[in-house]
Design an enzyme around this catalytic site. Structure first.
Site, PDB file in Angstrom:
ATOM      1  N   GLY A   1       0.799  -1.109   0.000  1.00 39.07           N
ATOM      2  CA  GLY A   1      -0.186  -0.088   0.022  1.00 39.07           C
ATOM      3  C   GLY A   1       0.857   1.122   0.084  1.00 39.07           C
ATOM      4  NE  ARG A  48      -2.226  -4.398  -0.684  1.00 36.92           N
ATOM      5  CZ  ARG A  48      -1.782  -3.757   0.281  1.00 36.92           C
ATOM      6  NH1 ARG A  48      -0.436  -4.437   0.891  1.00 36.92           N
ATOM      7  NH2 ARG A  48      -2.194  -2.444   0.905  1.00 36.92           N
ATOM      8  CG  ASP A 107       4.085  -7.072   7.283  1.00 30.81           C
ATOM      9  OD1 ASP A 107       3.739  -6.305   6.233  1.00 30.81           O
ATOM     10  OD2 ASP A 107       3.599  -7.497   7.766  1.00 30.81           O
ATOM     11  CB  THR A 117       3.276   0.170   7.108  1.00 31.68           C
ATOM     12  OG1 THR A 117       2.046   0.328   7.619  1.00 31.68           O
ATOM     13  CG2 THR A 117       4.102   0.184   8.363  1.00 31.68           C
ATOM     14  CB  ILE A 118      -0.340   4.896   7.031  1.00 29.31           C
ATOM     15  CG1 ILE A 118      -1.373   3.616   6.630  1.00 29.31           C
ATOM     16  CG2 ILE A 118      -0.038   5.581   5.714  1.00 29.31           C
ATOM     17  CD1 ILE A 118      -2.700   4.284   6.484  1.00 29.31           C
ATOM     18  CG  ASP A 119      -1.586  -0.059   8.871  1.00 32.00           C
ATOM     19  OD1 ASP A 119      -2.079   0.731   8.454  1.00 32.00           O
ATOM     20  OD2 ASP A 119      -1.890  -1.395   8.565  1.00 32.00           O
ATOM     21  CG  ASP A 174       2.001  -3.059  10.817  1.00 35.02           C
ATOM     22  OD1 ASP A 174       2.886  -2.508  10.036  1.00 35.02           O
ATOM     23  OD2 ASP A 174       0.947  -3.884  10.390  1.00 35.02           O
ATOM     24  CG  MET A 184      -6.802   2.191   6.599  1.00 35.76           C
ATOM     25  SD  MET A 184      -5.602   2.417   5.151  1.00 35.76           S
ATOM     26  CE  MET A 184      -6.787   2.074   3.856  1.00 35.76           C
ATOM     27  N   GLY A 185      -5.472   0.030  10.016  1.00 37.46           N
ATOM     28  CA  GLY A 185      -4.903  -0.451  11.084  1.00 37.46           C
ATOM     29  C   GLY A 185      -5.301  -1.987  11.008  1.00 37.46           C
ATOM     30  NE  ARG A 186      -4.189  -6.070   6.211  1.00 37.39           N
ATOM     31  CZ  ARG A 186      -5.257  -6.663   5.386  1.00 37.39           C
ATOM     32  NH1 ARG A 186      -5.754  -7.777   5.974  1.00 37.39           N
ATOM     33  NH2 ARG A 186      -5.578  -5.805   4.400  1.00 37.39           N
ATOM     34  NE  ARG A 238     -26.926   9.871  10.056  1.00 37.60           N
ATOM     35  CZ  ARG A 238     -28.163   9.430  10.978  1.00 37.60           C
ATOM     36  NH1 ARG A 238     -28.188   8.390  11.759  1.00 37.60           N
ATOM     37  NH2 ARG A 238     -29.132  10.112  10.614  1.00 37.60           N
ATOM     38  CG  HIS A 285      -7.781   3.800  -0.040  1.00 39.42           C
ATOM     39  ND1 HIS A 285      -8.652   3.039   0.101  1.00 39.42           N
ATOM     40  CD2 HIS A 285      -6.517   2.931  -0.086  1.00 39.42           C
ATOM     41  CE1 HIS A 285      -8.274   1.622   0.105  1.00 39.42           C
ATOM     42  NE2 HIS A 285      -7.079   1.641  -0.136  1.00 39.42           N
ATOM     43  CD  GLN A 299      -7.211   6.401   7.788  1.00 35.60           C
ATOM     44  OE1 GLN A 299      -6.879   6.100   8.837  1.00 35.60           O
ATOM     45  NE2 GLN A 299      -7.957   5.543   7.004  1.00 35.60           N
ATOM     46  NE  ARG A 300      -2.472   3.152   0.961  1.00 37.42           N
ATOM     47  CZ  ARG A 300      -3.073   1.859   0.725  1.00 37.42           C
ATOM     48  NH1 ARG A 300      -3.420   1.117   1.577  1.00 37.42           N
ATOM     49  NH2 ARG A 300      -3.129   1.602  -0.777  1.00 37.42           N
TER      50      ARG A 300
END
Ligand code: F6P
Length: 346
Positions: free
Chosen positions: A13, A75, A106, A128-130, A132, A172-174, A269, A275, A277-278
């Protein structure tokens, strides 16, 4: 120090700051070492199919503040293609490439680690924006994503206040809830829900009801896309797996908003940031970190390092073995959620 030929690629991503890394590697490589630089296009796909462009200082002008990646990303996993890794190595040899600098998370870096084991010189840059990836305190892109999410939460607060509503904001955040935690704290969220701890819908509803009983009190609930309810399973947007075996996440925010409305009777709501965020321009922090990473990566190449990733540790840029970085995802210690964020939930 003798000039070398280096290939860059950006995989997985995308993330704000990728272009800043490319610019830094190219500038330092060309101007300090006299290196020749090329970029494989679309991540590992370019290395597999031998599609590349030449890179130099002139070509990288103006890209520092631009989001996305001038090289494109995918990917693609060459390890999943029969003979794929061997094809990458053959292309590297054909082009006379002395080393690869893959910029990725990763998944991308796991391919880099495998190639290093097969004799290719590789120095990775963590992206990675995550946030992690283990071994580095932070990855570039994370800061920008948190800022974007915080700005969104600020906006959600004012409309939630006008209507005395609960608004669930899915970020996001897998595997890791870093964006949810940081943006939730920065944005004054009423609840923060992260993948690291299965959440209790009834308890969330109870706290929200109490909070709203105290008077007109808007609530923004921030939830990471990878969060799972107690006894439940991941909410996915599609069950199809990518080449690294991941499903497409999305929808847990909507499911939680529906439950909140059903259980509490309050209007709820959902807003999914996705995306947004990306994309877009990196923050100053991410531009600086990406630039430092890029310079450190080409320097490490010229020290003949391989099978490592550049990293931020205690304010310094160092290199850490891929083995450490890829050992497990760097997740949030729930103590941070309980000791800091929860103080502001009531
Ligand atoms: O790169 C990590 C990430 O941003 C995850 O948080 C998210 O699940 C995923 O990418 C989305 O990827 P795609 O753009 O391929 O749908």
């Amino acid at each position: 120090m003798k000039p070398v030929k280096i290939a860059l690629l950006t995989g997985g991503g995308d993330c704000p700051g990728l272009n800043a890394v490319i610019r830094a590697v190219v500038r330092k490589g060309q101007l300090s070492y006299g290196d020749q630089l090329v970029g494989f296009t679309d991540g590992w796909r370019g290395a597999l199919e031998n599609t590349h462009i030449s890179l130099d200082v002139a070509r990288c002008r103006g890209i520092l503040p631009r989001g996305g990646t001038m090289l494109g990303s995918s990917r693609t996993n060459p390890a999943r293609v029969p003979g794929g890794m061997e094809r990458v190595i053959a292309n590297v040899e054909k082009l006379g490439i002395d080393g690869i600098i893959p910029i990725g998370g990763d998944d991308t870096l796991s391919v880099a680690h495998a190639l290093a084991g097969m004799g290719v010189r590789v120095v990775g840059v963590p992206k990675t924006i995550d946030n992690d990836l283990r071994g580095t305190e932070v990855t570039f892109g994370f800061h920008t994503a948190v800022q974007t999410a915080t700005d969104a939460i600020d906006r959600l607060h004012t409309t939630a206040e006008s209507h005395d509503r609960v608004i669930v904001c899915e970020v996001m955040g897998r595997h890791a809830g870093w964006i949810a935690l940081y943006a939730g704290i920065a944005g004054g969220a009423a609840e923060i829900v992260i993948p690291e701890e299965p959440f209790d819908v009834a308890a969330i509803c109870h706290r929200l009801t109490e909070r709203h009983q105290k008077g007109r009190y808007a609530s923004v609930v921030v939830i990471a896309e990878g969060a799972v309810p107690k006894g439940g399973t991941l909410t996915t947007a599609s069950r199809e797996l990518d080449q690294f075996g991941h499903v497409r996440l999305g929808g847990i925010g909507a499911a939680l908003a529906e439950e909140i409305e059903r259980i509490t009777g309050m209007e709820a709501r959902v807003t999914t940031l996705g995306h947004i965020q990306r994309g877009g321009t990196p923050t100053a922090f991410d531009r600086v970190l990406a630039t430092r990473f890029g310079i450190a990566a080409i320097d490490a190449m010229h020290r003949d390092e391989t099978d490592v990733m550049v990293a931020l540790v205690a304010g310094e840029i160092v290199t850490v073995p891929f083995e450490v970085a890829l050992s497990s995802p760097k997740t949030v210690d729930p103590a941070l959620l309980h000791e800091v964020a929860e103080m502001f939930f009531s």
